[in-house]
Write a protein that holds these residues in place. Structure first.
Motif, PDB file in Angstrom:
ATOM      1  N   SER A 109       0.796  -1.228   0.000  1.00  9.83           N
ATOM      2  CA  SER A 109       0.000   0.000   0.000  1.00  9.83           C
ATOM      3  C   SER A 109       0.824   1.271   0.000  1.00  9.83           C
ATOM      4  O   SER A 109       0.257   2.363  -0.031  1.00  9.83           O
ATOM      5  CB  SER A 109      -0.927   0.006   1.227  1.00  9.83           C
ATOM      6  N   SER A 110       2.176   1.175   0.047  1.00 10.96           N
ATOM      7  CA  SER A 110       2.978   2.385   0.157  1.00 10.96           C
ATOM      8  C   SER A 110       4.340   2.212  -0.485  1.00 10.96           C
ATOM      9  O   SER A 110       5.077   1.280  -0.149  1.00 10.96           O
ATOM     10  CB  SER A 110       3.151   2.770   1.636  1.00 10.96           C
ATOM     11  N   ARG A 111       4.708   3.130  -1.371  1.00 10.87           N
ATOM     12  CA  ARG A 111       6.027   3.113  -2.008  1.00 10.87           C
ATOM     13  C   ARG A 111       7.127   3.327  -0.980  1.00 10.87           C
ATOM     14  O   ARG A 111       8.188   2.704  -1.054  1.00 10.87           O
ATOM     15  CB  ARG A 111       6.096   4.199  -3.084  1.00 10.87           C
ATOM     16  N   ARG A 112       6.911   4.211  -0.031  1.00  8.44           N
ATOM     17  CA  ARG A 112       7.935   4.481   0.979  1.00  8.44           C
ATOM     18  C   ARG A 112       8.118   3.296   1.919  1.00  8.44           C
ATOM     19  O   ARG A 112       9.233   2.993   2.335  1.00  8.44           O
ATOM     20  CB  ARG A 112       7.564   5.735   1.777  1.00  8.44           C
ATOM     21  N   ARG A 168      15.305  -2.233   2.998  1.00 10.98           N
ATOM     22  CA  ARG A 168      16.540  -1.945   3.734  1.00 10.98           C
ATOM     23  C   ARG A 168      16.568  -2.666   5.072  1.00 10.98           C
ATOM     24  O   ARG A 168      17.594  -3.227   5.468  1.00 10.98           O
ATOM     25  CB  ARG A 168      16.680  -0.442   3.940  1.00 10.98           C
ATOM     26  N   ALA A 169      15.448  -2.641   5.789  1.00 17.76           N
ATOM     27  CA  ALA A 169      15.415  -3.233   7.121  1.00 17.76           C
ATOM     28  C   ALA A 169      15.574  -4.751   7.078  1.00 17.76           C
ATOM     29  O   ALA A 169      16.263  -5.338   7.919  1.00 17.76           O
ATOM     30  CB  ALA A 169      14.109  -2.864   7.824  1.00 17.76           C
ATOM     31  N   SER A 208       9.171   5.761   7.169  1.00 21.10           N
ATOM     32  CA  SER A 208       9.457   5.627   8.599  1.00 21.10           C
ATOM     33  C   SER A 208      10.443   4.501   8.852  1.00 21.10           C
ATOM     34  O   SER A 208      10.459   3.498   8.136  1.00 21.10           O
ATOM     35  CB  SER A 208       8.160   5.343   9.369  1.00 21.10           C
ATOM     36  N   ARG A 209      11.260   4.683   9.877  1.00 18.18           N
ATOM     37  CA  ARG A 209      12.215   3.648  10.239  1.00 18.18           C
ATOM     38  C   ARG A 209      11.468   2.383  10.667  1.00 18.18           C
ATOM     39  O   ARG A 209      10.490   2.450  11.404  1.00 18.18           O
ATOM     40  CB  ARG A 209      13.124   4.130  11.368  1.00 18.18           C
ATOM     41  N   VAL A 210      11.930   1.251  10.201  1.00 14.68           N
ATOM     42  CA  VAL A 210      11.256  -0.015  10.463  1.00 14.68           C
ATOM     43  C   VAL A 210      11.971  -0.760  11.581  1.00 14.68           C
ATOM     44  O   VAL A 210      13.200  -0.900  11.561  1.00 14.68           O
ATOM     45  CB  VAL A 210      11.199  -0.882   9.195  1.00 14.68           C
ATOM     46  N   SER A 211      11.226  -1.229  12.529  1.00 13.56           N
ATOM     47  CA  SER A 211      11.796  -1.977  13.645  1.00 13.56           C
ATOM     48  C   SER A 211      12.244  -3.358  13.188  1.00 13.56           C
ATOM     49  O   SER A 211      11.455  -4.136  12.657  1.00 13.56           O
ATOM     50  CB  SER A 211      10.748  -2.116  14.762  1.00 13.56           C
ATOM     51  N   LYS A 212      13.528  -3.648  13.413  1.00 14.79           N
ATOM     52  CA  LYS A 212      14.048  -4.965  13.034  1.00 14.79           C
ATOM     53  C   LYS A 212      13.404  -6.071  13.856  1.00 14.79           C
ATOM     54  O   LYS A 212      13.186  -7.183  13.368  1.00 14.79           O
ATOM     55  CB  LYS A 212      15.571  -4.997  13.199  1.00 14.79           C
ATOM     56  N   LEU A 213      13.095  -5.758  15.107  1.00 13.81           N
ATOM     57  CA  LEU A 213      12.437  -6.760  15.956  1.00 13.81           C
ATOM     58  C   LEU A 213      11.053  -7.086  15.425  1.00 13.81           C
ATOM     59  O   LEU A 213      10.668  -8.259  15.340  1.00 13.81           O
ATOM     60  CB  LEU A 213      12.356  -6.245  17.396  1.00 13.81           C
ATOM     61  N   ARG A 214      10.304  -6.047  15.027  1.00 14.72           N
ATOM     62  CA  ARG A 214       8.980  -6.305  14.484  1.00 14.72           C
ATOM     63  C   ARG A 214       9.069  -7.043  13.153  1.00 14.72           C
ATOM     64  O   ARG A 214       8.231  -7.900  12.841  1.00 14.72           O
ATOM     65  CB  ARG A 214       8.221  -4.987  14.296  1.00 14.72           C
ATOM     66  N   ILE A 215      10.086  -6.704  12.353  1.00 15.62           N
ATOM     67  CA  ILE A 215      10.305  -7.434  11.096  1.00 15.62           C
ATOM     68  C   ILE A 215      10.519  -8.910  11.388  1.00 15.62           C
ATOM     69  O   ILE A 215       9.941  -9.797  10.743  1.00 15.62           O
ATOM     70  CB  ILE A 215      11.533  -6.865  10.349  1.00 15.62           C
ATOM     71  N   ALA A 216      11.380  -9.198  12.362  1.00 16.12           N
ATOM     72  CA  ALA A 216      11.666 -10.590  12.708  1.00 16.12           C
ATOM     73  C   ALA A 216      10.412 -11.303  13.194  1.00 16.12           C
ATOM     74  O   ALA A 216      10.159 -12.461  12.845  1.00 16.12           O
ATOM     75  CB  ALA A 216      12.768 -10.651  13.763  1.00 16.12           C
TER      76      ALA A 216
END
Length: 427
Positions: free
Chosen positions: A76-79, A86-87, A202-210
């Motif tokens: 839903s978002s290009r950004r 990256r994250a 917005s900066r993405v949380s690596k913990l949430r990504i994991a």
């Protein structure tokens, strides 16, 4: 209904691109292995086969479910796509370092430094390509992926032939030939992906990504184990002939699943960016009907041709592969339906349901194989797959009707609730 981005293509078009790419890549790899089988000594060909199996598993491990997160959460978002890409790369650096250490240990233990390095390079190249291609999938434009896979598919047999013609006839050299183009494609694909991303998200949380990627990683590894369990258990509980027959039957039958896989590939970003529950259900039902009907027609056609086609292609010694192949193509109808329903559940962030289903499916499959293989051999392994997929579809159907009623059973006048979808994975 959500407005699609200007570059997005329709579900049917994206399905066609996904299918064309998969066909090109798999056909190229098939031809490459055919060349390798003719130019390599049998022991070296066996080493190549084992190395490629290891690569397949480790790519799923290194991907760690991140590609699916990029597709779903970046739809839903290009950004958001740019931030997620990256994250997810930085979040997997420790895993990549652990693989490097493991490759070094393997090389020291078995004296296979060259092969270990090439396996590692192949894993990293394919996992990186998968992550970048996820950006195009999230943008709902699969033309670039189709072109990339077509180029790779054409290069595989040519690269293997060229390396062998130069006198490098070893598993290490041929696997390196299969690694070069995927590795070279990553920078170009990354540059082209800028058309579908924007910096400054917005900066993405690596913990949430994991946390969000872990269920998909677990599902991917478990699925690979599930698809290989019949062959492994036949090698343990069955005869050599049954094992060989099932290897051929499963290779062809599971290869036919490209059609429902292509539909699921194009469906996930479409559902992930859709905010209208009724439109989401409509798209899922359309995909489910078309995918199931298309694969059923294909299964009937190849099943009818199998009694003469398999002996013709592989020889009369493998006529025993016909029966398990027909059974597995029937199971493919269920597998395809499970894939479409599972895609909807992924879009609705129902990962826990899917993890439970995959783990239960693996357990059911192992139990069914253990019960049926001693009595029925390769046919028993095929029947175990049918049992497993029937159980899986029943579980997914119940879960689907709970969060999105009306997908499998049309309900006139039923209000469709909007499932609660977690917020983005920002810090």
């Amino acid at each position: 209904m959500t407005m699609l981005p200007p570059t997005a293509r329709g579900l049917l078009t994206n399905t066609a691109f996904a299918l064309a790419g998969d066909v090109a890549a798999k056909a190229g790899m098939f031809l490459a292995l055919l060349v390798a089988a003719r130019v390599l000594p049998t022991p070296e060909f066996a080493r190549l086969g084992v190395a490629m199996a290891v690569v397949m598993i480790l790519v799923a491990v290194l991907d760690a479910g991140c590609a699916t997160v990029i597709i779903r959460d970046g739809a839903s978002s290009r950004r958001t796509r740019h931030s997620l890409l990256r994250a997810t790369v930085s979040a997997r650096l420790p895993l990549a370092l652990a693989m490097i250490a493991g490759a070094a240990g393997w090389a020291l233990a078995f004296g296979e430094l060259g092969l270990a390095l090439v396996v590692l390079a192949c894993v990293v190249a394919n996992a990186a390509q998968l992550s970048v291609l996820a950006v195009f999938r999230s943008a709902q434009t699969l033309a670039v992926e189709a072109i990339a896979k077509l180029v790779c598919g054409l290069s595989y047999p040519l690269a293997v032939w060229a390396v062998a013609a130069l006198g490098h006839r070893s598993a290490t050299a041929l696997l390196l030939a299969l690694t070069v183009l995927p590795a070279l494609s990553v920078p170009g694909l990354y540059v082209v992906s800028f058309r579908h991303t924007e910096p400054g998200g917005s900066r993405v949380s690596k913990l949430r990504i994991a946390q969000r990627a872990m269920p998909f990683a677990l599902m991917a590894v478990s699925t690979i184990a599930y698809y290989r369990s019949g062959t492994v258990m036949l090698g343990w509980l069955g005869s050599v002939k049954d094992t060989a027959d099932y290897t051929i039957a499963s290779t062809i039958a599971f290869g036919l699943l490209m059609l429902p896989a292509a539909v699921a590939t194009s469906l996930l970003p479409r559902l992930a960016c859709e905010t209208d529950p009724s439109e989401r259900i409509r798209a899922t039902r359309l995909a489910l009907r078309s995918s199931t009907a298309g694969f059923a027609v294909l299964a009937c056609a190849v099943g009818a041709a199998a009694p003469w086609a398999i002996p013709f292609a592989y020889g009369e010694a493998f006529r025993g592969a016909v029966a398990p192949f027909v059974i597995l193509t029937a199971a493919g109808v269920l597998i395809g339906a499970c894939g479409i329903v599972g895609t909807l559940l992924i879009a609705l962030h129902q990962s826990r349901v899917l993890v439970g289903q995959v783990l239960l499916a693996l357990a059911v499959n192992l139990a069914a194989n253990g019960a049926l293989i001693p009595a029925f051999g390769a046919v028993g392994a095929g029947l175990a797959t049918v049992v497993t997929e029937a159980v899986s579809l029943a579980l997914l159907a119940v879960a689907c009707e709970r969060v999105a009623p009306g997908v499998l059973l049309a309900r006139r006048g039923t209000h469709v609730a909007t499932p609660a979808i977690p917020p983005a994975v920002t810090a």
